[in-house]
Design an enzyme around this catalytic site. Sequence first.
Site, PDB file in Angstrom:
ATOM      1  CD  GLU A 112       4.478   7.825  -9.360  1.00 57.12           C
ATOM      2  OE1 GLU A 112       4.209   6.767  -9.937  1.00 57.12           O
ATOM      3  OE2 GLU A 112       4.249   8.946  -9.858  1.00 57.12           O
ATOM      4  CD  GLU A 132      -1.025   9.168  -9.027  1.00 59.74           C
ATOM      5  OE1 GLU A 132       0.112   9.649  -9.013  1.00 59.74           O
ATOM      6  OE2 GLU A 132      -1.487   8.473  -8.087  1.00 59.74           O
TER       7      GLU A 132
END
Length: 259
Positions: A112, A132
């Site tokens: 990210e 995740e």
Amino acid sequence: MPLTGGQIRLDRTHDGRVANLTIDHGRYNVITMETRRLMQDRFTEIDADPTVQVVVIRGEGEHFTSGGDIAGFMEVDPIDLTDLGQDVTAAARSPKPVIVAIDGYCFGVGLELALAADIRIATDRSRFALPEMRLGMMPGSGGTQRLARLIGLSRAKYHILTGERITGQQALDWGLTSHNCADADELEKRVDEVVTMLLGYSPVALRTAKEVLDRGVDGPLYTGIELERKAYAMLRSTKDFAEGVAAFGEKRPPVFQGR
């Protein structure tokens, strides 16, 4: 038990015009909550420094970063997580061009962070993932939105919902990265070539082009074109543009001042 510490070293090269940020926290450069906040602090310092023209982010050692400190999230109040991502995505808000040099793992919040930058240069051995889902969670610092915009919704859905890794070659083929280098040495050479190229351009033109690209790409086509047209007209009035035209006519390298 949550991890603590985690450095983001800041040093300047090229007469202070390049700010180098290095993530340094163990073999895998795990990003703690402290590290996230430090990233934002570093960019606040860099953005306020008019001498800095280009930013480069690296990971110390053989991996860029394996991602965030998993246990640390359980120590954060859920309401505080609604602002998650304002720290590691500071690169997207910076007016300076931001390059990320990626080798080895680039997972989770590390990906990210890379997605928030402008130019991503990687190696054959680089591996990218947003894993995740395997924790009963999802990306929370821009990963779902930025990855979908870069590699397409179908591919992004697959890799986010399964957590499967993206290889260095796939990343290049899909537009996640701009270059794929054979090894770490070639990576540094290519990064330096791009840095040198950017340092030769007008800082105000680079800043304006970055803003037009970021703000125009998600709007309607004609809104983006109108934004581009107005930015183009604004740059016409800069001293850098006049210098560029003069240098072209005189067959010499331009000397830009960022004005």
